[in-house]
Design a protein around this motif. Structure first.
Motif, mmCIF file in Angstrom:
data_model
loop_
_atom_site.group_PDB
_atom_site.id
_atom_site.type_symbol
_atom_site.label_atom_id
_atom_site.label_comp_id
_atom_site.label_asym_id
_atom_site.label_seq_id
_atom_site.Cartn_x
_atom_site.Cartn_y
_atom_site.Cartn_z
ATOM 1 N N GLU A 22 35.127 38.690 40.953
ATOM 2 C CA GLU A 22 34.943 38.854 42.396
ATOM 3 C C GLU A 22 34.169 40.128 42.722
ATOM 4 O O GLU A 22 33.309 40.142 43.614
ATOM 5 N N ALA A 23 34.452 41.208 41.986
ATOM 6 C CA ALA A 23 33.754 42.475 42.240
ATOM 7 C C ALA A 23 32.271 42.355 41.895
ATOM 8 O O ALA A 23 31.412 42.875 42.621
ATOM 9 N N ALA B 172 39.677 46.320 31.862
ATOM 10 C CA ALA B 172 39.424 45.914 33.252
ATOM 11 C C ALA B 172 39.175 47.122 34.144
ATOM 12 O O ALA B 172 38.275 47.111 34.990
ATOM 13 N N GLU B 173 39.957 48.171 33.956
ATOM 14 C CA GLU B 173 39.790 49.383 34.767
ATOM 15 C C GLU B 173 38.380 49.944 34.629
ATOM 16 O O GLU B 173 37.722 50.278 35.637
ATOM 17 N N TYR C 159 36.668 35.638 31.896
ATOM 18 C CA TYR C 159 37.783 35.175 32.732
ATOM 19 C C TYR C 159 38.278 33.809 32.276
ATOM 20 O O TYR C 159 39.495 33.593 32.128
ATOM 21 N N LEU D 222 35.578 47.508 36.068
ATOM 22 C CA LEU D 222 35.546 47.573 37.535
ATOM 23 C C LEU D 222 34.889 48.870 38.011
ATOM 24 O O LEU D 222 34.127 48.875 38.989
ATOM 25 N N GLU E 31 44.356 37.536 35.875
ATOM 26 C CA GLU E 31 44.139 37.989 37.259
ATOM 27 C C GLU E 31 43.196 39.190 37.309
ATOM 28 O O GLU E 31 42.416 39.347 38.256
ATOM 29 N N ASP E 32 43.227 40.036 36.267
ATOM 30 C CA ASP E 32 42.286 41.153 36.213
ATOM 31 C C ASP E 32 40.868 40.655 35.938
ATOM 32 O O ASP E 32 39.892 41.204 36.450
ATOM 33 N N ARG F 205 39.518 39.572 39.203
ATOM 34 C CA ARG F 205 39.101 40.729 40.014
ATOM 35 C C ARG F 205 37.703 41.185 39.612
ATOM 36 O O ARG F 205 36.880 41.550 40.477
ATOM 37 N N ILE F 206 37.407 41.168 38.327
ATOM 38 C CA ILE F 206 36.087 41.577 37.850
ATOM 39 C C ILE F 206 35.026 40.597 38.334
ATOM 40 O O ILE F 206 33.957 40.996 38.808
#
Length: 329
Positions: free
Chosen positions: A103-104, A72-73, A297, A76, A96-97, A100-101
């Motif tokens: 959404e980004a 994930a890091e 996801y 992103l 949840e990670d 985040r991806i």
């Protein structure tokens, strides 16, 4: 290339020797000597970290094959840099990670992420998909899946049967049926003696889709005889079954027999090649079309729920997530 372990090396060979239109120019790995060794064979540079690879001006696209919790890091960071990124599964080790991806990527405004669900590129699975989509077997009612490994290392634990193994079936079920899994359950039969004391093996996972299709998946990672992947879809008017890999039939000494492949690299080599060929071509065309961040996801959500089901012994239900219009095609 971020990660030069077993699958990272295989993808480096694939980009170098199989795919046209791409070249590996930079690599990194937590094992610096291993990274230097492989870089020397392909005239690539070794950079200190994954972030250095992502931000290098000579790097146009990124492949992430590092340890799962780092995925994930790096994904992103690649989105922030505006670079296409191919991420081996899992997209993220926590749902949840994965969100985040998603959404980004939407905030960036176009698709950059592809997830390494290579079974979608297997000729047999693609043929199954065509049959199901054509309506030739009527509406799907049931699906039977099998995922067997010859053996696994001692570091393999019971949750990995879902998180590392069944994730491929979870994705392929969603893709074949064009439907989402909304309930999951895990049944634990008698354990095989051919496993480590800490491991529950085999496991049977039961899924239901929002459309009412019931799926059973056997995960048996110490079957001893080989690497065996099976899938059959039962419809209202017929069935379609994944073919076994082609091999000769040998008649000898009063027996008729054929071989069984021993590992995933043999079984899905052609699918991996096609996956990277199509990914590189899609970057050149400016339109990614493989498994998306949304697929990664959604699979993470189902994986988390199935892990919960194994620990609690209960049927766990999921609300079908609303797919954003961004991922509609």
């Amino acid at each position: 290339m971020i990660g030069t372990g077993m699958i990272g090396r295989d993808h480096i060979r694939r980009v170098t020797d199989v795919v046209t239109g791409a070249q590996v120019v930079a690599v990194t790995d937590i094992d610096v000597e291993r990274a230097k060794e492989i870089a020397s064979t392909i005239d690539a540079r070794v950079l200190p970290t994954g972030h250095d690879v992502i931000n290098d001006p000579l790097v146009d696209a990124v492949v992430v094959t590092s340890w799962g919790p780092t995925h994930a890091e790096y994904v992103l960071a690649a989105i922030a840099a505006g670079k296409p990124v191919f991420c081996e599964k899992p997209l993220a080790t926590a749902a949840e990670d994965g969100l985040r991806i998603v959404e980004a990527e939407q905030a960036f405004g176009r698709r950059l992420v592809q997830v390494g669900f290579m079974r979608r590129y297997d000729a047999g699975y693609r043929a199954m998909k065509r049959v199901i989509d054509s309506g030739e077997i009527g509406a799907p009612l049931l699906m039977h899946c099998v995922h067997r490994n010859q053996s696994v290392p001692q570091t393999y634990h019971s949750d990995m049967a879902v998180q590392d193994t069944a994730v491929h079936e979870i994705d392929i079920i969603r893709w074949l049926l064009d439907d989402d899994i909304v309930s999951t359950q895990v049944i634990t039969p008698r354990r095989t003696a051919n496993r480590f004391g800490h491991l529950q093996d085999p496991q049977v996972m039961l899924f239901e889709t929002s459309g009412g299709v019931r799926i059973d998946l056997e995960v048996f990672v110490n079957c001893q005889y080989g690497y065996d992947i099976q899938c059959e879809t039962v419809g209202e008017t017929g069935t379609v079954r994944l073919p076994d890999p082609a091999d000769v039939w040998l008649r000898s000494a009063g027996q008729l027999r054929t071989g069984v492949l021993q590992d995933w690299q043999q079984r899905f080599a052609a699918a991996f090649d096609r996956e990277f060929t199509e990914w590189v071509a899609s970057i050149a065309d400016g339109r990614l079309c493989g498994p998306s961040a949304w697929d990664g996801y959604a699979t993470a959500l189902i994986s988390d729920a199935t892990t919960e089901a194994r620990h609690t012994g209960r049927v766990v239900t999921l609300a079908r997530p609303d797919r954003p219009a961004f991922y509609a095609t």
